[in-house]
Design an enzyme around this catalytic site. Structure first.
Site, PDB file in Angstrom:
ATOM      1  N   SER A   1       0.843  -1.192   0.000  1.00 32.71           N
ATOM      2  CA  SER A   1       0.000   0.000   0.000  1.00 32.71           C
ATOM      3  C   SER A   1       0.880   1.244   0.000  1.00 32.71           C
ATOM      4  O   SER A   1       1.778   1.349   0.809  1.00 32.71           O
ATOM      5  CB  SER A   1      -0.885   0.029   1.242  1.00 32.71           C
ATOM      6  OG  SER A   1      -1.616  -1.167   1.320  1.00 32.71           O
TER       7      SER A   1
ATOM      8  N   HIS B   1      -7.795  -3.071  -7.545  1.00 31.45           N
ATOM      9  CA  HIS B   1      -6.350  -3.300  -7.455  1.00 31.45           C
ATOM     10  C   HIS B   1      -5.806  -3.522  -8.865  1.00 31.45           C
ATOM     11  O   HIS B   1      -6.350  -4.338  -9.614  1.00 31.45           O
ATOM     12  CB  HIS B   1      -6.043  -4.512  -6.574  1.00 31.45           C
ATOM     13  CG  HIS B   1      -5.597  -4.132  -5.207  1.00 31.45           C
ATOM     14  ND1 HIS B   1      -4.319  -4.322  -4.761  1.00 31.45           N
ATOM     15  CD2 HIS B   1      -6.257  -3.555  -4.190  1.00 31.45           C
ATOM     16  CE1 HIS B   1      -4.212  -3.877  -3.523  1.00 31.45           C
ATOM     17  NE2 HIS B   1      -5.380  -3.415  -3.150  1.00 31.45           N
TER      18      HIS B   1
ATOM     19  N   HIS C   1      -2.955 -11.752  -1.174  1.00 36.53           N
ATOM     20  CA  HIS C   1      -3.030 -11.886   0.286  1.00 36.53           C
ATOM     21  C   HIS C   1      -3.712 -13.201   0.684  1.00 36.53           C
ATOM     22  O   HIS C   1      -4.612 -13.673   0.001  1.00 36.53           O
ATOM     23  CB  HIS C   1      -3.833 -10.726   0.892  1.00 36.53           C
ATOM     24  CG  HIS C   1      -3.218  -9.386   0.671  1.00 36.53           C
ATOM     25  ND1 HIS C   1      -3.552  -8.597  -0.410  1.00 36.53           N
ATOM     26  CD2 HIS C   1      -2.302  -8.694   1.385  1.00 36.53           C
ATOM     27  CE1 HIS C   1      -2.853  -7.469  -0.348  1.00 36.53           C
ATOM     28  NE2 HIS C   1      -2.089  -7.495   0.720  1.00 36.53           N
TER      29      HIS C   1
ATOM     30  N   TYR D   1      -5.808 -13.595   3.054  1.00 32.56           N
ATOM     31  CA  TYR D   1      -7.233 -13.390   3.366  1.00 32.56           C
ATOM     32  C   TYR D   1      -8.119 -13.388   2.117  1.00 32.56           C
ATOM     33  O   TYR D   1      -9.338 -13.495   2.218  1.00 32.56           O
ATOM     34  CB  TYR D   1      -7.451 -12.104   4.181  1.00 32.56           C
ATOM     35  CG  TYR D   1      -6.991 -10.821   3.527  1.00 32.56           C
ATOM     36  CD1 TYR D   1      -7.718 -10.240   2.484  1.00 32.56           C
ATOM     37  CD2 TYR D   1      -5.839 -10.179   3.956  1.00 32.56           C
ATOM     38  CE1 TYR D   1      -7.298  -9.066   1.885  1.00 32.56           C
ATOM     39  CE2 TYR D   1      -5.421  -9.001   3.370  1.00 32.56           C
ATOM     40  CZ  TYR D   1      -6.148  -8.454   2.337  1.00 32.56           C
ATOM     41  OH  TYR D   1      -5.721  -7.296   1.744  1.00 32.56           O
ATOM     42  N   GLU D   2      -7.502 -13.289   0.943  1.00 32.53           N
ATOM     43  CA  GLU D   2      -8.296 -13.371  -0.286  1.00 32.53           C
ATOM     44  C   GLU D   2      -8.688 -14.811  -0.591  1.00 32.53           C
ATOM     45  O   GLU D   2      -9.536 -15.056  -1.449  1.00 32.53           O
ATOM     46  CB  GLU D   2      -7.496 -12.806  -1.469  1.00 32.53           C
ATOM     47  CG  GLU D   2      -7.243 -11.303  -1.373  1.00 32.53           C
ATOM     48  CD  GLU D   2      -6.354 -10.800  -2.502  1.00 32.53           C
ATOM     49  OE1 GLU D   2      -6.840 -10.734  -3.643  1.00 32.53           O
ATOM     50  OE2 GLU D   2      -5.175 -10.503  -2.235  1.00 32.53           O
TER      51      GLU D   2
ATOM     52  N   ALA E   1       2.137  -2.040   4.380  1.00 29.22           N
ATOM     53  CA  ALA E   1       1.556  -1.157   5.386  1.00 29.22           C
ATOM     54  C   ALA E   1       1.381  -1.997   6.638  1.00 29.22           C
ATOM     55  O   ALA E   1       1.034  -3.171   6.547  1.00 29.22           O
ATOM     56  CB  ALA E   1       0.206  -0.645   4.910  1.00 29.22           C
TER      57      ALA E   1
ATOM     58  N   MET F   1      -0.391  -8.029   7.149  1.00 27.58           N
ATOM     59  CA  MET F   1      -1.030  -9.228   6.584  1.00 27.58           C
ATOM     60  C   MET F   1      -0.314  -9.710   5.324  1.00 27.58           C
ATOM     61  O   MET F   1      -0.939 -10.265   4.411  1.00 27.58           O
ATOM     62  CB  MET F   1      -2.504  -8.933   6.269  1.00 27.58           C
ATOM     63  CG  MET F   1      -3.308  -8.451   7.475  1.00 27.58           C
ATOM     64  SD  MET F   1      -4.984  -7.976   7.043  1.00 27.58           S
ATOM     65  CE  MET F   1      -5.507  -7.137   8.559  1.00 27.58           C
ATOM     66  N   SER F   2       1.000  -9.518   5.264  1.00 30.62           N
ATOM     67  CA  SER F   2       1.736  -9.926   4.057  1.00 30.62           C
ATOM     68  C   SER F   2       3.210 -10.175   4.381  1.00 30.62           C
ATOM     69  O   SER F   2       3.576 -10.345   5.538  1.00 30.62           O
ATOM     70  CB  SER F   2       1.627  -8.826   2.990  1.00 30.62           C
ATOM     71  OG  SER F   2       2.321  -7.669   3.411  1.00 30.62           O
TER      72      SER F   2
ATOM     73  N   ASN G   1      -0.976   3.011  11.097  1.00 33.29           N
ATOM     74  CA  ASN G   1      -1.830   3.211  12.272  1.00 33.29           C
ATOM     75  C   ASN G   1      -1.111   2.639  13.484  1.00 33.29           C
ATOM     76  O   ASN G   1      -0.254   1.772  13.341  1.00 33.29           O
ATOM     77  CB  ASN G   1      -3.184   2.507  12.076  1.00 33.29           C
ATOM     78  CG  ASN G   1      -3.025   1.021  11.803  1.00 33.29           C
ATOM     79  OD1 ASN G   1      -2.565   0.624  10.719  1.00 33.29           O
ATOM     80  ND2 ASN G   1      -3.377   0.211  12.767  1.00 33.29           N
TER      81      ASN G   1
ATOM     82  N   HIS H   1      -9.295   0.690   7.413  1.00 36.04           N
ATOM     83  CA  HIS H   1      -8.581   0.608   6.133  1.00 36.04           C
ATOM     84  C   HIS H   1      -8.473   1.974   5.442  1.00 36.04           C
ATOM     85  O   HIS H   1      -7.466   2.263   4.784  1.00 36.04           O
ATOM     86  CB  HIS H   1      -9.257  -0.407   5.204  1.00 36.04           C
ATOM     87  CG  HIS H   1      -8.544  -0.590   3.908  1.00 36.04           C
ATOM     88  ND1 HIS H   1      -7.267  -1.116   3.832  1.00 36.04           N
ATOM     89  CD2 HIS H   1      -8.895  -0.290   2.636  1.00 36.04           C
ATOM     90  CE1 HIS H   1      -6.884  -1.139   2.561  1.00 36.04           C
ATOM     91  NE2 HIS H   1      -7.850  -0.641   1.816  1.00 36.04           N
TER      92      HIS H   1
HETATM   93  N1  HPA Z   1      -2.976  -4.763  11.708  1.00 32.35           N
HETATM   94  C1  HPA Z   1      -2.778  -5.634  10.701  1.00 32.35           C
HETATM   95  N2  HPA Z   1      -2.482  -5.260   9.471  1.00 32.35           N
HETATM   96  C2  HPA Z   1      -2.373  -3.949   9.216  1.00 32.35           C
HETATM   97  C3  HPA Z   1      -2.570  -2.987  10.205  1.00 32.35           C
HETATM   98  C4  HPA Z   1      -2.893  -3.425  11.523  1.00 32.35           C
HETATM   99  O1  HPA Z   1      -3.080  -2.626  12.445  1.00 32.35           O
HETATM  100  N3  HPA Z   1      -2.380  -1.771   9.629  1.00 32.35           N
HETATM  101  C5  HPA Z   1      -2.080  -2.004   8.317  1.00 32.35           C
HETATM  102  N4  HPA Z   1      -2.078  -3.321   8.067  1.00 32.35           N
END
Ligand code: HPA
Length: 287
Positions: free
Chosen positions: A35, A66, A88, A90-91, A118, A221-222, A245, A259
């Site tokens: 990202s 995407h 990913h 989760y996909e 990210a 998540m990657s 974040n 997100h």
């Molecule tokens: N947790 C998991 N994956 C993320 C986060 C998070 O806080 N921020 C960006 N990807």
């Protein structure tokens, strides 16, 4: 077989050959754009794009909007190939499928891999918008018995039991240190440990507390399965997270991970990330 059934070496060679037949660019470096780093492809010269759905054996992206393409070109005069959009867990793809493009990069000829993502910051010293250079990772999904290298091993990629204690290349981290100094961004750059969870939900407070105890500085998540796949086939790896974040590890804190915020921060830091990667590539050129 079953869920561990993988693309054969020959199938991945077909993916690589498809690309090699359509470009004269011979990439030295693979870049996975997380990202906020997609726009790095805008700075490439002699750019050539290959949508994933046109490359033999490539998974097709399920995430709406995407881009999903492999972009070849020159960055600072260095031949590179960029994944604009990644796969990913989760996909719904198995981990080996998420990371199969790394093997294609290797077969195309790339010796180095730059991975970006990210992530949520767990280390109290981090702030939103900071960069964390990955010095190591915790393969949480591996703890649970899930790994991209599961299933029959093909020695043409690498050994059955690859070491992982030097996953992140020392020399490349030194290059990053140099770039941080050149750019004068010491105040927003840290080194730390990343972990990947399956997602797609963000973490509970108890999970955040647990990860902190485990010595994790950032969570996403990657990346981890991509790095494992790259190290298995002996690519030199450097990876970093954009902290989009701060993770909530307190029941009284009512902020929620969102997100939209991830996207906003990624967008805000786009220019700096582009410059960072392009300077790292410039230094790799000299090695
Ligand atoms: N947790 C998991 N994956 C993320 C986060 C998070 O806080 N921020 C960006 N990807």
């Amino acid at each position: 077989k079953g869920c561990f059934e993988k693309f054969s070496f020959e199938a991945l060679q077909e993916s690589a050959q498809y690309l090699l037949d359509r470009t004269s660019i011979r990439p030295r470096i693979g870049i996975i754009c997380g990202s906020g780093l997609g726009p790095i492809t805008e700075t490439l010269t002699q750019k050539q794009c290959f949508p994933y759905e046109e490359i033999p054996h490539f998974p097709t992206s399920t995430v709406k909007g995407h881009a999903g393409q492999m972009v070849f070109g020159y960055l600072q005069g260095v031949p590179v190939m960029c994944m604009q959009g990644r796969f990913h867990y989760y996909e719904g793809y198995p981990l080996w499928k998420c990371s199969m493009p790394v093997r294609v990069m290797k077969l195309v000829g790339a010796s180095h891999l730059i991975v970006t993502n990210a992530a949520g910051g767990l280390n109290d010293k981090f702030s939103v918008g900071d960069i964390m250079l990955m010095k190591d990772h915790v393969n949480m999904m591996g703890f649970a018995g899930n790994n991209p290298l599961q299933g029959p091993n093909d020695d043409r990629f690498g050994p059955r039991f690859p070491p992982m204690n030097r996953a992140y290349d020392k020399q490349l981290l030194t290059i990053c240190d140099k770039v941080v100094e050149e750019m004068g961004i010491q105040n927003i750059v840290h080194k730390g440990v990343y972990t990947c969870l399956g997602g797609p939900n963000y973490e509970t407070v108890a999970e955040m507390k647990l990860l902190k105890v485990l010595g994790v500085d950032a969570v996403g998540m990657s990346t981890v399965h991509e790095v494992i796949t790259a190290r298995h086939c002996d690519m030199k790896v450097v990876a970093f997270s954009l902290i989009t974040n701060m993770c909530v590890a307190d029941y009284e804190d009512h902020t929620e991970a969102d997100h939209e915020d991830v996207v906003i921060i990624a967008k805000r830091m786009e220019g700096l990330l582009k410059e960072f990667v392009s300077r790292v590539v410039d230094h790799i050129k000299e090695t």
